[in-house]
Scaffold this active site. Structure first.
Site, PDB file in Angstrom:
ATOM      1  N   LYS A 174      55.987  36.616  38.719  1.00 16.92           N
ATOM      2  CA  LYS A 174      54.959  36.209  39.687  1.00 16.92           C
ATOM      3  C   LYS A 174      55.520  36.230  41.100  1.00 16.92           C
ATOM      4  O   LYS A 174      54.929  36.752  42.033  1.00 16.92           O
ATOM      5  CB  LYS A 174      54.438  34.807  39.348  1.00 16.92           C
ATOM      6  CG  LYS A 174      53.515  34.729  38.184  1.00 16.92           C
ATOM      7  CD  LYS A 174      52.093  35.167  38.462  1.00 16.92           C
ATOM      8  CE  LYS A 174      51.704  36.547  38.041  1.00 16.92           C
ATOM      9  NZ  LYS A 174      52.071  37.083  36.772  1.00 16.92           N
ATOM     10  N   GLU A 195      56.329  39.917  42.317  1.00 18.99           N
ATOM     11  CA  GLU A 195      55.259  40.913  42.496  1.00 18.99           C
ATOM     12  C   GLU A 195      54.322  40.577  43.645  1.00 18.99           C
ATOM     13  O   GLU A 195      53.680  41.478  44.185  1.00 18.99           O
ATOM     14  CB  GLU A 195      54.472  41.128  41.209  1.00 18.99           C
ATOM     15  CG  GLU A 195      53.641  39.980  40.738  1.00 18.99           C
ATOM     16  CD  GLU A 195      52.803  40.372  39.516  1.00 18.99           C
ATOM     17  OE1 GLU A 195      52.367  41.527  39.426  1.00 18.99           O
ATOM     18  OE2 GLU A 195      52.605  39.511  38.655  1.00 18.99           O
ATOM     19  N   ARG A 198      32.585  40.043  40.077  1.00 21.92           N
ATOM     20  CA  ARG A 198      32.873  39.120  38.972  1.00 21.92           C
ATOM     21  C   ARG A 198      33.267  39.871  37.707  1.00 21.92           C
ATOM     22  O   ARG A 198      33.717  39.275  36.739  1.00 21.92           O
ATOM     23  CB  ARG A 198      31.639  38.248  38.674  1.00 21.92           C
ATOM     24  CG  ARG A 198      31.262  37.308  39.798  1.00 21.92           C
ATOM     25  CD  ARG A 198      29.840  36.812  39.623  1.00 21.92           C
ATOM     26  NE  ARG A 198      29.682  35.927  38.491  1.00 21.92           N
ATOM     27  CZ  ARG A 198      29.830  34.598  38.553  1.00 21.92           C
ATOM     28  NH1 ARG A 198      30.154  34.045  39.705  1.00 21.92           N
ATOM     29  NH2 ARG A 198      29.678  33.841  37.488  1.00 21.92           N
ATOM     30  N   TRP A 243      29.519  40.183  31.188  1.00 20.04           N
ATOM     31  CA  TRP A 243      30.927  40.386  30.822  1.00 20.04           C
ATOM     32  C   TRP A 243      30.977  40.006  29.344  1.00 20.04           C
ATOM     33  O   TRP A 243      30.859  38.817  29.004  1.00 20.04           O
ATOM     34  CB  TRP A 243      31.850  39.499  31.652  1.00 20.04           C
ATOM     35  CG  TRP A 243      33.278  39.572  31.218  1.00 20.04           C
ATOM     36  CD1 TRP A 243      33.922  38.729  30.348  1.00 20.04           C
ATOM     37  CD2 TRP A 243      34.271  40.527  31.596  1.00 20.04           C
ATOM     38  NE1 TRP A 243      35.232  39.096  30.175  1.00 20.04           N
ATOM     39  CE2 TRP A 243      35.474  40.206  30.917  1.00 20.04           C
ATOM     40  CE3 TRP A 243      34.273  41.624  32.434  1.00 20.04           C
ATOM     41  CZ2 TRP A 243      36.649  40.947  31.072  1.00 20.04           C
ATOM     42  CZ3 TRP A 243      35.438  42.362  32.589  1.00 20.04           C
ATOM     43  CH2 TRP A 243      36.605  42.024  31.918  1.00 20.04           C
ATOM     44  N   LYS A 281      46.100  46.951  39.081  1.00 20.25           N
ATOM     45  CA  LYS A 281      45.673  45.917  38.148  1.00 20.25           C
ATOM     46  C   LYS A 281      45.710  46.427  36.701  1.00 20.25           C
ATOM     47  O   LYS A 281      46.053  45.697  35.793  1.00 20.25           O
ATOM     48  CB  LYS A 281      44.255  45.437  38.477  1.00 20.25           C
ATOM     49  CG  LYS A 281      43.756  44.292  37.598  1.00 20.25           C
ATOM     50  CD  LYS A 281      44.667  43.084  37.689  1.00 20.25           C
ATOM     51  CE  LYS A 281      44.248  41.964  36.764  1.00 20.25           C
ATOM     52  NZ  LYS A 281      45.289  40.906  36.687  1.00 20.25           N
ATOM     53  N   HIS A 302      77.976  33.624  32.425  1.00 18.78           N
ATOM     54  CA  HIS A 302      78.592  34.859  31.891  1.00 18.78           C
ATOM     55  C   HIS A 302      78.458  36.021  32.858  1.00 18.78           C
ATOM     56  O   HIS A 302      78.410  37.174  32.454  1.00 18.78           O
ATOM     57  CB  HIS A 302      77.952  35.194  30.532  1.00 18.78           C
ATOM     58  CG  HIS A 302      78.202  34.145  29.501  1.00 18.78           C
ATOM     59  ND1 HIS A 302      79.433  33.935  28.925  1.00 18.78           N
ATOM     60  CD2 HIS A 302      77.383  33.184  29.010  1.00 18.78           C
ATOM     61  CE1 HIS A 302      79.352  32.915  28.085  1.00 18.78           C
ATOM     62  NE2 HIS A 302      78.124  32.436  28.109  1.00 18.78           N
ATOM     63  N   CYS A 357      29.769  36.413  33.644  1.00 19.84           N
ATOM     64  CA  CYS A 357      28.500  37.079  33.873  1.00 19.84           C
ATOM     65  C   CYS A 357      27.913  36.615  35.206  1.00 19.84           C
ATOM     66  O   CYS A 357      28.296  35.587  35.743  1.00 19.84           O
ATOM     67  CB  CYS A 357      27.525  36.732  32.747  1.00 19.84           C
ATOM     68  SG  CYS A 357      28.210  37.059  31.127  1.00 19.84           S
ATOM     69  N   GLU A 415      58.236  34.623  33.329  1.00 14.96           N
ATOM     70  CA  GLU A 415      56.907  34.803  33.925  1.00 14.96           C
ATOM     71  C   GLU A 415      56.922  34.311  35.376  1.00 14.96           C
ATOM     72  O   GLU A 415      56.384  34.961  36.271  1.00 14.96           O
ATOM     73  CB  GLU A 415      55.848  34.092  33.104  1.00 14.96           C
ATOM     74  CG  GLU A 415      54.461  34.083  33.704  1.00 14.96           C
ATOM     75  CD  GLU A 415      53.921  35.476  34.048  1.00 14.96           C
ATOM     76  OE1 GLU A 415      54.482  36.491  33.585  1.00 14.96           O
ATOM     77  OE2 GLU A 415      52.960  35.562  34.833  1.00 14.96           O
ATOM     78  N   ASN A 443      24.895  32.845  31.183  1.00 10.56           N
ATOM     79  CA  ASN A 443      26.328  32.952  31.442  1.00 10.56           C
ATOM     80  C   ASN A 443      26.966  31.791  30.693  1.00 10.56           C
ATOM     81  O   ASN A 443      26.542  30.645  30.870  1.00 10.56           O
ATOM     82  CB  ASN A 443      26.603  32.828  32.954  1.00 10.56           C
ATOM     83  CG  ASN A 443      28.083  32.970  33.283  1.00 10.56           C
ATOM     84  OD1 ASN A 443      28.863  33.384  32.431  1.00 10.56           O
ATOM     85  ND2 ASN A 443      28.451  32.620  34.496  1.00 10.56           N
ATOM     86  N   GLY A 444      27.955  32.067  29.831  1.00  7.33           N
ATOM     87  CA  GLY A 444      28.608  30.987  29.086  1.00  7.33           C
ATOM     88  C   GLY A 444      28.676  31.307  27.604  1.00  7.33           C
ATOM     89  O   GLY A 444      28.612  32.466  27.198  1.00  7.33           O
TER      90      GLY A 444
HETATM   91  C1  AGP Z   1      51.239  40.743  35.814  1.00 10.75           C
HETATM   92  O1  AGP Z   1      51.015  39.833  36.870  1.00 10.75           O
HETATM   93  C2  AGP Z   1      51.137  42.187  36.267  1.00 10.75           C
HETATM   94  N1  AGP Z   1      49.907  42.456  36.889  1.00 10.75           N
HETATM   95  C3  AGP Z   1      51.476  43.160  35.149  1.00 10.75           C
HETATM   96  O2  AGP Z   1      52.787  42.860  34.714  1.00 10.75           O
HETATM   97  C4  AGP Z   1      50.552  43.137  33.917  1.00 10.75           C
HETATM   98  O3  AGP Z   1      50.738  41.935  33.207  1.00 10.75           O
HETATM   99  C5  AGP Z   1      50.934  44.307  33.004  1.00 10.75           C
HETATM  100  O4  AGP Z   1      50.694  45.520  33.707  1.00 10.75           O
HETATM  101  C6  AGP Z   1      50.140  44.321  31.690  1.00 10.75           C
HETATM  102  O5  AGP Z   1      48.775  44.473  31.976  1.00 10.75           O
HETATM  103  P1  AGP Z   1      47.734  44.208  30.798  1.00 10.75           P
HETATM  104  O6  AGP Z   1      47.845  42.757  30.429  1.00 10.75           O
HETATM  105  O7  AGP Z   1      46.404  44.561  31.388  1.00 10.75           O
HETATM  106  O8  AGP Z   1      48.098  45.095  29.641  1.00 10.75           O
END
Ligand code: AGP
Length: 609
Positions: free
Chosen positions: A486, A489, A27, A74, A604, A505, A2, A482, A100-101
């Protein structure tokens, strides 16, 4: 998170409040509101949605005055709505507050106040504070606030108005940021520098427990014992853009460093402070609720899917319930064996990912009960699922998901512990061991995040590699996936994650002299096997960067470079081990000059299938 703003001075308060809230939009929020003192009373105007909705509402019902507070919310407790938006007042708007919190003991305080006749209108924890002020009012503004602070538990940044003190604001903070902007004949309150930087660059940075009494002419600060504090003026020389990122160069780095707090806040929602028992009041499961479950389906996308892969190990090893993890865009098209004996968990940072929402609907259509794990209150996925567990990651701005992932993994580990206790598969001793190491995670995250020089060096040395491999066994394999995502991407380096035992393999054919390989070695049960796999690739002159515990005596012997993390429970290790991988990806992207927060081709929130 928030956003809070406040103003007292000679100008129109509402004008600054809207200006300041607009500067805090980055934010993330889902509603906004302001309160101003005018004509001997405090008027509140608040609206769900964007600040434009609030501004339009103020056109219809303007509020003027020279003192006021504002807030962008938020949602954490209670869905986004007009009535849940801040500011909140007691029944008479004698006291009005923005927050906020998290007030962790708000339910017991609310019940006590209701028993005393206080009438609540919202679902928020914040409203409790306004009623508490009215209940504890002594006639002295500051004394009343101090009594309230002695009663509430949790994290907060708070700004108060009191109808009987029309020239004074009071604000305070604990575990959430709050600053005072120092003007000429006017003073400002804000969660963050961007809100005030256009008005003043001279600030007081409040410390936990400090309380500021703010009038147009002066700012007086006391500590939690009531002693005066002689605050040093902090002059802000950041640009406005830098200020939005809290001084970090990118939102991704800011969000990586927000993880200790996001993790702490997420755990605070599900570990009782006194008994350290894990609980999910929003679920309220009993043994019979789990007896009907023959398997658990976890489905998600991208990083959220990787959190699901980690959760498979948790739930199967702790609660002994079979788990299948499926990429959401694949699930619907494989004629899934989902029925009423299936429990479906969906994971999503945005709560709007179309593939995940569609998979959730399909699982429900086939008879599964469902639970969503998300940090976005009121999102489509949160509303579609039968139940929701919210993490406290707050809004995540950078496309690359970091704090959302670690708080998802925390929530999933706590859920597995909760299940294991309810169905009797988890011993009390093991639960205690897991919770003990979980509670130590925020401090251990700080240790890792404060020691990044080696990671910067590796990123410089290997930032132009063509191929990078991430290998791990058991739960480390899920973390390797993961780490690989990272790196790909945001640095655009081709990277792949492999189960340590699987390289030989086929993929080992790609390993040549100088190939960087990141090897995760946090799972003692398979450590010797992992060291054998590392020897396989080292024999092909790969350059192995090993991530292992600080007290592992063998790591240096097997790897070219060792990145060490504090020792922790094997189930907690993924949360610590992923931090170096996030930072490695970040610094590799810096080395290659890519757009860290907005990498090419990506969004995003992926709301297309
Ligand atoms: C992760 O770094 C990416 N931005 C992407 O894989 C993301 O995790 C995926 O699109 C899922 O998004 P969500 O968690 O909003 O569902």
């Amino acid at each position: 998170m928030c956003g809070i703003v406040g103003y007292v001075g000679f100008q129109d308060a509402a004008e600054f409040l809207i200006e300041g809230l607009t500067k805090l939009e980055y934010r993330g929020y889902d509603s906004a509101g302001v309160a101003c003192y005018t004509d001997d009373r405090i008027e509140i105007r608040k609206k769900v949605g964007g600040i434009a909705n609030l501004t339009a509402y103020l056109q219809e019902r303007p509020v003027h005055g020279h003192i006021g507070i504002g807030h962008t919310r938020w949602a954490t407790h209670g869905r986004p709505s007009d009535v849940n938006a801040h500011p909140h007042g007691d029944e008479h708007n004698h006291y009005v507050v923005v927050h906020n919190g998290i007030i962790e003991n708000f339910m017991e305080l609310k019940r006590d106040l209701q028993a005393k006749g206080h009438v609540f209108v919202s679902e928020t924890d914040t409203e409790v504070i306004a009623h508490l002020c009215e209940e504890l009012d002594t006639g002295d503004f500051l004394e009343t606030v101090r009594k309230v602070l002695a009663t509430v538990e949790g994290s907060y940044a708070l700004a108060f108005m009191n109808r009987d003190f029309p020239d004074t604001l009071i604000c305070t903070k604990k575990d959430n940021p709050l600053i005072i902007g120092l003007g000429e004949g006017e003073n400002f309150i804000a969660s963050d520098i961007p809100a005030i930087i256009a008005r003043t660059r001279d600030t007081y940075i409040l410390n936990d427990g400090e309380i500021a009494v703010v009038t147009a002419a002066a700012v007086r600060v006391i500590d939690r014992e009531g002693r005066p504090v002689d605050k040093k003026v902090h002059h802000v020389d950041w640009s406005a853009a830098a200020a939005e990122k809290g001084g970090y160069e990118h939102f991704m780095l800011k969000e990586i460093y927000e993880q200790p707090k996001a993790i702490r806040d997420t755990m605070a929602m599900h570990i009782r402070r006194d008994t350290q028992e894990v609980y999910f009041d929003e679920l309220g499961w009993r043994p019979e609720d789990l007896q009907g479950i023959r398997k658990i389906l976890i489905t998600a996308c991208g990083t959220a899917y990787h959190a699901g892969l980690v959760a498979k190990y948790y739930i199967e090893q702790i609660a002994r319930i079979p788990v299948e993890v499926d990429i959401a865009s694949e699930y619907r098209y494989r004629e899934p064996l989902t029925d009423a004996a299936t429990f479906c968990i969906v994971i999503s940072q945005s709560g709007e990912t179309s593939d995940t929402l569609a998979a959730l609907k399909e699982a429900k259509r086939l008879g599964a009960r469902s639970l969503a794990i998300t940090n976005t209150v009121g999102s489509s996925i949160a509303r579609e699922a039968d139940a929701v567990v919210y993490t406290m990651a707050g809004p995540e701005i950078s496309v690359a998901s970091t704090k959302a992932y670690t708080t998802q993994v925390i929530a999933l580990l706590l859920l597995a512990v909760y299940m294991g206790r309810i169905n009797g598969k988890l011993s009390h001793a093991e639960e205690e061991a897991i919770v003990r190491d979980l509670l130590a995670v925020p401090e251990k995250c700080h240790q890792i995040l404060e020691d990044v020089d080696d990671l910067k060096t590796f990123a410089k040395n290997y930032g132009f590699a063509e191929d990078v491999f991430f290998i791990g066994r058991s739960i480390d394999y899920a973390v390797a996936m993961e780490g690989s995502l990272k790196l790909k991407e945001i640095s655009y380096i081709h990277a792949e994650a492999y189960a340590g035992g699987e390289l030989k393999h086929g993929t080992l054919a790609l390993v040549v002299s100088g190939t960087p390989i990141i090897a995760l070695v946090t799972q003692d049960a398979v450590k010797e096997k992992m060291y054998s796999n590392i020897q396989e690739v080292s024999a092909r002159e790969a350059i192995v960067i090993g991530i292992g515990f600080e007290d592992d005596p063998e790591l240096d012997h097997f790897v070219r470079h060792a990145i060490r993390i504090p020792r922790t429970h094997r189930f907690v290790a993924p949360i610590l081990a992923v931090l170096p991988l996030q930072l490695l990806a970040y610094y590799a992207a810096i080395t290659r000059g890519t757009d860290v927060d907005k990498p090419r081709n990506l969004a995003k929130s992926v709301t297309v299938e």
